[in-house]
Design a protein around this motif. Structure first.
Motif, PDB file in Angstrom:
ATOM      1  N   ALA B  70      52.033  28.864  51.783  1.00 27.45           N
ATOM      2  CA  ALA B  70      51.854  30.231  51.299  1.00 27.45           C
ATOM      3  C   ALA B  70      51.989  30.284  49.787  1.00 27.45           C
ATOM      4  CB  ALA B  70      52.872  31.150  51.957  1.00 27.45           C
ATOM      5  N   SER B  73      48.815  29.268  48.065  1.00 26.32           N
ATOM      6  CA  SER B  73      47.785  30.294  48.236  1.00 26.32           C
ATOM      7  C   SER B  73      48.079  31.508  47.370  1.00 26.32           C
ATOM      8  CB  SER B  73      47.723  30.684  49.708  1.00 26.32           C
ATOM      9  OG  SER B  73      47.312  32.005  49.852  1.00 26.32           O
ATOM     10  N   ALA B  74      49.383  31.792  47.163  1.00 29.76           N
ATOM     11  CA  ALA B  74      49.755  32.995  46.422  1.00 29.76           C
ATOM     12  C   ALA B  74      49.616  32.818  44.919  1.00 29.76           C
ATOM     13  CB  ALA B  74      51.189  33.381  46.757  1.00 29.76           C
ATOM     14  N   PRO B  76      48.558  32.756  41.380  1.00 30.46           N
ATOM     15  CA  PRO B  76      47.294  33.212  40.811  1.00 30.46           C
ATOM     16  C   PRO B  76      46.628  32.178  39.901  1.00 30.46           C
ATOM     17  CG  PRO B  76      49.121  34.286  39.727  1.00 30.46           C
ATOM     18  CD  PRO B  76      49.696  33.513  40.861  1.00 30.46           C
ATOM     19  N   LEU B 208      49.909  31.514  57.006  1.00 30.46           N
ATOM     20  CA  LEU B 208      50.132  32.713  56.197  1.00 30.46           C
ATOM     21  C   LEU B 208      48.972  33.036  55.242  1.00 30.46           C
ATOM     22  CD1 LEU B 208      53.926  32.451  55.469  1.00 30.46           C
ATOM     23  CD2 LEU B 208      52.758  34.323  56.585  1.00 30.46           C
ATOM     24  N   PRO B 209      48.342  32.010  54.599  1.00 34.31           N
ATOM     25  CA  PRO B 209      47.254  32.351  53.675  1.00 34.31           C
ATOM     26  C   PRO B 209      46.138  33.157  54.341  1.00 34.31           C
ATOM     27  CG  PRO B 209      47.920  30.106  53.320  1.00 34.31           C
ATOM     28  CD  PRO B 209      48.664  30.579  54.539  1.00 34.31           C
ATOM     29  N   LYS B 211      46.398  35.654  56.209  1.00 35.16           N
ATOM     30  CA  LYS B 211      46.659  37.089  56.221  1.00 35.16           C
ATOM     31  C   LYS B 211      46.056  37.769  55.001  1.00 35.16           C
ATOM     32  CE  LYS B 211      50.778  36.887  59.054  1.00 35.16           C
ATOM     33  NZ  LYS B 211      50.203  37.531  60.236  1.00 35.16           N
ATOM     34  N   THR B 212      46.009  37.078  53.865  1.00 32.47           N
ATOM     35  CA  THR B 212      45.397  37.657  52.668  1.00 32.47           C
ATOM     36  C   THR B 212      43.893  37.418  52.671  1.00 32.47           C
ATOM     37  OG1 THR B 212      47.311  36.621  51.659  1.00 32.47           O
ATOM     38  CG2 THR B 212      45.979  37.991  50.257  1.00 32.47           C
ATOM     39  N   ALA B 215      41.476  40.347  53.401  1.00 30.98           N
ATOM     40  CA  ALA B 215      41.399  41.334  52.320  1.00 30.98           C
ATOM     41  C   ALA B 215      40.646  40.773  51.132  1.00 30.98           C
ATOM     42  CB  ALA B 215      42.804  41.757  51.905  1.00 30.98           C
ATOM     43  N   MET B 216      40.888  39.476  50.820  1.00 31.07           N
ATOM     44  CA  MET B 216      40.227  38.884  49.666  1.00 31.07           C
ATOM     45  C   MET B 216      38.734  38.696  49.931  1.00 31.07           C
ATOM     46  SD  MET B 216      42.547  38.707  47.493  1.00 31.07           S
ATOM     47  CE  MET B 216      41.662  37.812  46.229  1.00 31.07           C
ATOM     48  N   VAL B 219      36.545  41.704  49.153  1.00 34.40           N
ATOM     49  CA  VAL B 219      36.471  42.204  47.773  1.00 34.40           C
ATOM     50  C   VAL B 219      35.030  42.403  47.281  1.00 34.40           C
ATOM     51  CG1 VAL B 219      36.907  41.546  45.375  1.00 34.40           C
ATOM     52  CG2 VAL B 219      38.755  41.520  47.023  1.00 34.40           C
ATOM     53  N   THR B 222      33.330  45.301  49.205  1.00 33.06           N
ATOM     54  CA  THR B 222      33.881  46.607  48.858  1.00 33.06           C
ATOM     55  C   THR B 222      33.324  47.070  47.520  1.00 33.06           C
ATOM     56  OG1 THR B 222      35.900  45.763  49.848  1.00 33.06           O
ATOM     57  CG2 THR B 222      36.050  47.894  48.759  1.00 33.06           C
ATOM     58  N   PHE B 223      33.366  46.148  46.533  1.00 34.21           N
ATOM     59  CA  PHE B 223      32.918  46.514  45.189  1.00 34.21           C
ATOM     60  C   PHE B 223      31.457  46.948  45.216  1.00 34.21           C
ATOM     61  CE2 PHE B 223      31.560  45.471  40.814  1.00 34.21           C
ATOM     62  CZ  PHE B 223      32.457  46.263  40.135  1.00 34.21           C
ATOM     63  N   VAL B 226      31.026  50.300  47.246  1.00 35.00           N
ATOM     64  CA  VAL B 226      31.448  51.496  46.514  1.00 35.00           C
ATOM     65  C   VAL B 226      30.423  51.834  45.448  1.00 35.00           C
ATOM     66  CG1 VAL B 226      33.173  52.377  44.902  1.00 35.00           C
ATOM     67  CG2 VAL B 226      33.899  51.209  46.979  1.00 35.00           C
TER      68      VAL B 226
END
Lengths: 616, 255
Positions: B70, B73-74, B76, B208-209, B211-212, B215-216, B219, B222-223, B226
């Motif tokens: 994790a 992966s977290a 940045p 765990l990675p 789970k993000t 959402a990633m 991205v 979504t962009f 929108v």
């Protein structure tokens, strides 16, 4: 003093206090100025400054969308303040990150080293890009006052639609990505907050917050500058905020039910109370009251509800960012005053910038009248000395400068050396030793110590003659003082020298230069050591040496006393294990207790009878 | 080879020789309790520690070197990195000190130099410099009872299951680290429940990675979504306003 100057004075005080704390933060590090720790690596600066700051900036993209995308021109009056707030909010976020990052000078690494799997990577890029977009969106406003920038202004105005679109896209991503940050920590965040749809919840609450923030801001500046608030313009925002809040509540509670965590809503506990408090201020109270049209259309109703709602969303961010984290044995995190003052200082600086830009440029449709520029403004006198403080603008500057200096000095005074320079060490008192055949040496009382066989060591080292080997006779005629009487701290050396005892018998002030160097300021560093006079302080045979008046820490004292001898014996007897930790540290309190009980039992059973036989 | 460590809690006598060896090998200076310690003996200067578990058992704590870490992966800037050989290592030159790795780790292992003005994240790196040249980590090398041993992960897993099968009365029928969060390179077998290391929480097998990741992954969509919706809405509204204006302009001279 009018309202504006009073507020500015308070804000300058906040900036001044933060200045000296900021110096301490960068000189001594995070440990010295925050209450963060290995069990809670994020605190107020992430929860409030970064996550709250971004949420507070949400008004910018909501209002630009309403005016430039949906073409609802009647809301035009609140575009500029909303964009300004968003710009300052994001600038404050970027600035406070410099305090929270351990290596802030490496912040540019985000641009060079990419890890697109990280939610923080997305957050960082959104901050950078959106801050650029906001700068370009707001630049036309100050450019109005500079005729030379007319071309730049015209070019930026042509770019407005793409900029607004980019701003909306980036905000959507950014508001939600702050929720994505916590997706990777399902074991840390409490189940009432953790959800796979955290990004969605963050986005919806940010939209509601954006509407309430615009309302709050309009009313607050109206109060400050005695301007007429845009109550009628804002009423539709209040109505819309109601629907967004309702949507938020629906999503949040149905998510709890779907995840099977609904039972936690009624189980008593700190986290449950925290959750209900948050839900009340964030959604329930504003929702119920906003549904009453009379409240929605009144200035007082609008501004107080907006204040409650804004507080609620920021509180939600602080909860998610730290308060609602389950911590394993790390204690409860409460921010230190230094953390709070940095946060307040950054908010104050942003507010001062907001007021400056608003007074200087055309942010509101009616620019507030600058009281200082008014030639008819009554001259002001210092209340105590009845001295004229000069023209109002100069008088204000004098007062603000004084506020910064006083606050910075106060901050400097409050910063204690114990906290800033101790390196996280705190005094731990040591308990007195107790005599006996076997000594249980366990100064920090953690149950793991050394059962020192005092009688055996005495017998081996030559009975009474051996006392001085360890009891080093630091005090006159001393044989049996507790080690803890001088080695008072578990981990830190303390001053073991009694200055008065030495000064008086040698002749009080006359005797200074018997120990200190003549012609220099008398400090410990230029004084002679103990062994200079007390030649027989420590016998030649002893394994320890005493040169200075510093009593080393209890742990060091115990280790040096034993290890000096053990090192010699290990060589003599060719037993290297004698200097290993496990040679002495092999038993815990429980083991000793159990053996004692066992020993007593055997004595009672096989030895002499405990009670005399009956009949005697 | 996928490097791994197997720790048998029943064999550990708590002598802390592994702790000493770790400090010597990694040149970590002496440490004393500080205000910011988490209380389990791990600090930025102690990369492994022996904690007391239930029933006076000795349990060695260290980085688990997850198969799907994790922390890596977290991060940045990619300062945390799972090497091919199995160690999760840290590149101090990349780090910018955000401490997201500390928040993301399900075991709460990474520690920070809180007392330094130039702080770094610190944790066990599975003696990467030693295992790379074919040596074993310092801790397993010195263990006097062979309670903690080094080897290939598959071989150690097989051995762990074999030991449990040989003494089913002694061991819990579970190899800690086999499946939790997609498994880790540091494995435990024990006669006591080790869930106290994760504060009593059972850690499921999904990495765990992931789970993000959802959402990633959303991205770009979504962009673009929108932007497309807002652009279309704007176009429609502007056109309607224009038409209305034209209509009004066209009608006004007649009336």
């Amino acid at each position: 003093m009018d309202r504006v100057r009073k507020l500015k004075l308070v804000l300058w005080l906040g900036v001044g206090l933060a200045l000296s704390v900021a110096a301490a933060r960068f000189l001594f590090g995070l440990g010295a100025t925050t209450n963060l720790g290995d069990a809670n690596a994020w605190g107020l600066w992430i929860g409030f400054d970064v996550m709250g700051g971004v949420a507070l900036a949400a008004g910018g993209f909501i209002v630009t969308a309403v005016v430039y995308i949906f073409k609802l021109e009647r809301f035009h009056a609140i575009v500029r303040p909303a964009v300004l707030t968003a710009f300052l909010g994001y600038a404050a976020v970027a600035f406070s990150l410099l305090f929270d990052l351990g290596l802030p000078w490496n912040i540019w690494h985000m641009i060079v080293y990419w890890n697109p799997h990280s939610a923080l990577f997305e957050v960082g890029w959104c901050v950078m890009l959106y801050l650029t977009v906001l700068t370009l969106e707001f630049l036309p406003v100050p450019a109005e006052d500079f005729p030379r920038l007319a071309k730049v202004r015209a070019a930026l105005l042509r770019l407005r639609l793409p900029l607004v679109l980019a701003g909306i896209g980036l905000s959507t991503l950014h508001q939600s990505s702050l929720g994505s940050l916590f997706l990777i920590m399902p074991y840390r965040l409490h189940p009432l907050w953790y959800s796979p749809i955290l990004p969605l919840l963050f986005l919806v609450s940010a939209i509601a917050l954006g509407m309430m923030m615009v309302t709050f801001e309009s009313h607050f500046t109206a109060f400050l500058y005695r301007r007429k608030p845009e109550t009628d313009v804002l009423a539709p925002f209040a109505a819309a905020a109601r629907w967004v809040l309702l949507l938020y509540l629906a999503v949040r509670f149905s998510d709890l039910i779907v995840r099977g965590q609904a039972r936690r809503l009624i189980e008593p506990g700190v986290y449950t109370y925290l959750f209900w408090f948050e839900i009340c201020v964030l959604a329930l109270i504003p929702l119920v009251l906003l549904s009453i049209p009379r409240v929605r259309h009144s200035a007082q109703g609008q501004w107080s509800l907006a204040a409650i709602g804004v507080f609620g969303v920021v509180f939600n961010r602080i909860d998610t960012g730290g308060l609602a984290h389950l911590r394993a044995g790390g204690g409860f995190y409460v921010p230190s005053w230094t953390e709070i003052s940095i946060s307040l200082g950054i908010v104050s600086a942003a507010a001062l910038l907001f007021l400056f830009v608003m007074e200087r440029f055309h942010v509101w449709e009616q620019r507030p009248a600058d009281p200082n520029a008014d030639p008819l403004h009554a001259p002001e006198f210092d209340k105590v000395g009845t001295t004229w403080l000069g023209v109002p603008s100069v008088a204000s500057r004098t007062v603000y400068s004084l506020a910064v200096i006083v606050a910075a000095a106060a901050g400097f005074g409050f910063l204690t050396a114990e906290r800033a320079q101790s390196g996280g060490l705190e005094p731990v008192s040591v308990h007195r030793a107790r005599g006996g055949d076997v000594l249980w040496i366990d100064g920090n009382l953690d149950g793991f110590g050394v059962s020192f066989k005092h009688a055996e060591h005495m017998k081996r080292e030559g009975d009474k003659a051996s006392c001085v080997l360890c009891h080093h006779m630091n005090l006159p005629h001393d044989e049996n003082s507790a080690c803890a009487s001088c080695h008072r701290d578990m981990y830190q050396a303390v001053d073991g020298f009694r200055h008065d005892w030495h000064a008086s018998p040698s002749g009080a002030n006359i005797a200074c230069y018997q120990c200190h160097t003549r012609g220099q300021v008398r400090t410990a560093s230029n004084a002679i050591g103990c062994d200079h006079c007390h030649k027989n302080l420590v016998p030649a045979k002893a394994s320890i040496q005493i040169k200075t008046y510093r009593a080393v820490s209890y742990v060091d004292a115990m280790h040096r006393t034993c290890l000096g001898c053990h090192a010699k014996k290990a060589v003599e007897k060719n037993k290297p294990e004698m200097v290993r930790c496990g040679w002495c540290h092999k038993e815990s309190r429980e083991v000793i207790d159990a053996r004692d009980i066992d020993l007593r039992r055997r004595t009672a059973a096989g030895g002499s009878p405990v009670l005399p036989p009956a009949g005697q | 080879m996928r490097a791994a460590i197997l720790t048998d809690v029943t064999k550990c006598i708590g002598c802390e020789e592994c702790v000493v060896a770790c400090k010597k090998t990694n040149r970590l200076i002496a440490d004393v309790p500080r205000r910011w310690d988490a209380g389990d003996g791990l600090t930025s200067r102690n990369w492994t520690s022996v904690v007391t578990g239930p029933a006076q058992s000795h349990v060695r704590k260290q980085c688990r070197h997850c198969l799907e870490p994790a922390c890596a992966s977290a991060c940045p800037v990619g300062a945390m990195h799972k090497t091919e050989i199995g160690a999760v290592v840290y590149d101090a030159a990349k780090c910018m000190g955000c401490r997201y790795c500390m928040m993301a780790c399900p075991y709460g292992v990474p520690r920070y130099d809180w007392d330094a003005a130039v702080p770094y994240v610190r944790k066990c790196i599975l003696c990467y410099e030693r295992i790379r040249i074919g040596q074993q980590p310092a801790c397993t090398d010195v263990c006097p009872t062979k309670a903690t041993i080094f080897g290939d992960r598959d071989a150690l897993l097989a051995q762990a299951h074999q030991r449990i099968a040989q003494k089913p009365d002694l061991y819990w029928n579970k190899v800690w680290g086999e499946t939790e969060a997609h498994g880790s390179s540091v494995l435990y077998i024990s006669n006591v429940d080790l869930s106290f290391l994760t504060d009593g929480q059972a850690i499921p097998a999904d990495p765990l990675p992931q789970k993000t990741a959802a959402a990633m992954g959303a991205v770009p969509y979504t962009f673009c979504g929108v932007l497309a919706i807002m652009g279309t809405v704007n176009w429609v509204i502007e056109r309607r306003i224009k038409l209305q204006k034209e209509k009004a302009d066209g009608q006004s001279p007649e009336t």
